[in-house]
Write an enzyme that holds these catalytic residues in place. Structure first.
Site, mmCIF file in Angstrom:
data_model
loop_
_atom_site.group_PDB
_atom_site.id
_atom_site.type_symbol
_atom_site.label_atom_id
_atom_site.label_comp_id
_atom_site.label_asym_id
_atom_site.label_seq_id
_atom_site.Cartn_x
_atom_site.Cartn_y
_atom_site.Cartn_z
ATOM 1 C CD GLU A 65 55.895 40.855 48.142
ATOM 2 O OE1 GLU A 65 55.099 39.980 48.502
ATOM 3 O OE2 GLU A 65 55.684 42.072 48.331
ATOM 4 C CD GLU A 92 49.352 44.329 40.221
ATOM 5 O OE1 GLU A 92 48.494 43.969 41.036
ATOM 6 O OE2 GLU A 92 49.257 44.113 39.000
ATOM 7 C CG ASP A 115 47.599 43.491 51.187
ATOM 8 O OD1 ASP A 115 48.132 42.914 52.141
ATOM 9 O OD2 ASP A 115 48.255 44.063 50.289
ATOM 10 C CE LYS A 119 39.550 52.495 56.948
ATOM 11 N NZ LYS A 119 40.572 53.519 56.897
ATOM 12 C CG ASP A 151 43.066 37.169 58.155
ATOM 13 O OD1 ASP A 151 43.430 37.497 57.012
ATOM 14 O OD2 ASP A 151 42.815 37.997 59.058
HETATM 15 C C1 SAM Z 1 49.457 40.026 53.719
HETATM 16 S S1 SAM Z 1 50.936 39.634 52.883
HETATM 17 C C2 SAM Z 1 50.879 37.853 52.692
HETATM 18 C C3 SAM Z 1 52.231 37.292 52.349
HETATM 19 C C4 SAM Z 1 52.280 35.766 52.195
HETATM 20 N N1 SAM Z 1 51.445 35.290 51.104
HETATM 21 C C5 SAM Z 1 51.872 35.116 53.479
HETATM 22 O O1 SAM Z 1 50.734 34.582 53.548
HETATM 23 O O2 SAM Z 1 52.663 35.149 54.420
HETATM 24 C C6 SAM Z 1 50.563 40.175 51.241
HETATM 25 C C7 SAM Z 1 51.822 40.269 50.383
HETATM 26 O O3 SAM Z 1 51.444 40.483 49.054
HETATM 27 C C8 SAM Z 1 52.186 41.583 48.529
HETATM 28 N N2 SAM Z 1 51.284 42.197 47.556
HETATM 29 C C9 SAM Z 1 50.109 42.819 47.821
HETATM 30 N N3 SAM Z 1 49.504 43.161 46.691
HETATM 31 C C10 SAM Z 1 50.315 42.747 45.682
HETATM 32 C C11 SAM Z 1 50.224 42.827 44.280
HETATM 33 N N4 SAM Z 1 49.165 43.378 43.691
HETATM 34 N N5 SAM Z 1 51.231 42.315 43.544
HETATM 35 C C12 SAM Z 1 52.308 41.738 44.140
HETATM 36 N N6 SAM Z 1 52.444 41.641 45.474
HETATM 37 C C13 SAM Z 1 51.454 42.135 46.234
HETATM 38 C C14 SAM Z 1 52.513 42.455 49.705
HETATM 39 O O4 SAM Z 1 53.654 43.247 49.468
HETATM 40 C C15 SAM Z 1 52.741 41.400 50.783
HETATM 41 O O5 SAM Z 1 54.070 40.961 50.802
#
Ligand code: SAM
Length: 207
Positions: A65, A92, A115, A119, A151
Site C-alpha cells: 500500500e 508502489e 483505482d 477518464k 466495480d
Molecule cells: C480503491 S482502494 C481499494 C483498497 C482495497 N483493495 C479494497 O478493495 O478495499 C485502492 C488502494 O490502492 C492504493 N493504491 C493505488 N495505487 C497504488 C499503487 N500503484 N501502489 C500501491 N498502492 C496503490 C490506494 O492508496 C488505495 O488504498
C-alpha cells in the site's frame, strides 16, 4: 555548526522495511519459503488481507500500500490480532513486483478494487496493462494465480482485453463462493451503493 541527527521514521509493528529498495528482497528473511505466499496489492484499510491471514494461518501474506496512514492502520490491526503471517510494505505496487520481489515467489496475487481512472486521458495510469501483467507473471510461481475485482465495467472490459492479448496468463472461471474470499472495504462500500463487482482470475502455466 552542529549537525542535527538524521531523522528516521519508526517502523510499525509487522511493517516490512527493505534494507535496500534497489535490490531484490531476501524474502526468506521475512517469510518461511516452505509456506504458500500471497500478495494483496493496494490493500487499503486491509479488511481482506486481515481476514485472509486469520483464516489461513499456514499461509504467509504481504500487503502492499502506498499511503502511510493506511499502512499504519493495517499494521495496528494486525498487531492487535496477534498475526504472525502478515507483513505490510509501504511501496508502489508495480515497482514492488518489477524490482523488489524475487521471481517465482507468489502463489496468488490479489488486485482488488484498484483505482479505475475513468477518464480516457488517465487510462494510461491504470495498473492492469502489459507492464503489470509481465511483472505479475515474473513473480508468480508456475500454476500461480492473479485475482482481480472491479466495480467499474469499463475497467473490467479493458482488463479482459489486456488479458486476452497476453499469452502467458490464462483466464479461468471464477464463481462467487468457489473458495473462501472475504469482501474488501471498497467492495462492501460499492455493494451498499447498489453496484455489482466483476472478477477475473488468471493462471500462469506450470512450465
Ligand atoms: C480503491 S482502494 C481499494 C483498497 C482495497 N483493495 C479494497 O478493495 O478495499 C485502492 C488502494 O490502492 C492504493 N493504491 C493505488 N495505487 C497504488 C499503487 N500503484 N501502489 C500501491 N498502492 C496503490 C490506494 O492508496 C488505495 O488504498
Amino acid at each position: 555548526m552542529a549537525i542535527s541527527p538524521q531523522r528516521t521514521r519508526p517502523s510499525e509493528p509487522n511493517e516490512l522495511v527493505p534494507l535496500d529498495y534497489f535490490s531484490e528482497l531476501p524474502l526468506e528473511q521475512f517469510f518461511d519459503p516452505d509456506r504458500a505466499f500471497e500478495i494483496d496489492l493496494g490493500c487499503g484499510d486491509g479488511k481482506f488481507v486481515l481476514e485472509m491471514a486469520q483464516h489461513y494461518p499456514e499461509r504467509n501474506f504481504l500487503s502492499v500500500e502506498r499511503l502511510l496512514g493506511r499502512v499504519r492502520k493495517v499494521c495496528r490491526r494486525s498487531k492487535n490480532l496477534g498475526l504472525k503471517n502478515l507483513k505490510v510494505l509501504r511501496l508502489e505496487s508495480l515497482y514492488t513486483l518489477e524490482w523488489l520481489l524475487p521471481a517465482e515467489a507468489a502463489d496468488r496475487i490479489h488486485l482488488l478494487c484498484p483505482d479505475p481512472w475513468p477518464k480516457a486521458k488517465h487510462h494510461r495510469r491504470r495498473l492492469f496493462q502489459e507492464p503489470f501483467l509481465n511483472a505479475v507473471t515474473r513473480v508468480l510461481k508456475g500454476g500461480g494465480e492473479l485475482l482481480f475485482k472491479t466495480d467499474h465495467p469499463d475497467y473490467y472490459d479493458w482488463s479482459v482485453e489486456h488479458l486476452d492479448s497476453f499469452a502467458r496468463l490464462e483466464k479461468s472461471p471464477w464463481t462467487e463462493g468457489d473458495f473462501f474470499y472475504p469482501k474488501t472495504d471498497f467492495q462492501l462500500q460499492w455493494e451498499a451503493e447498489g453496484k455489482t463487482l466483476q472478477g477475473l482470475r488468471a493462471r500462469k502455466s506450470v512450465n
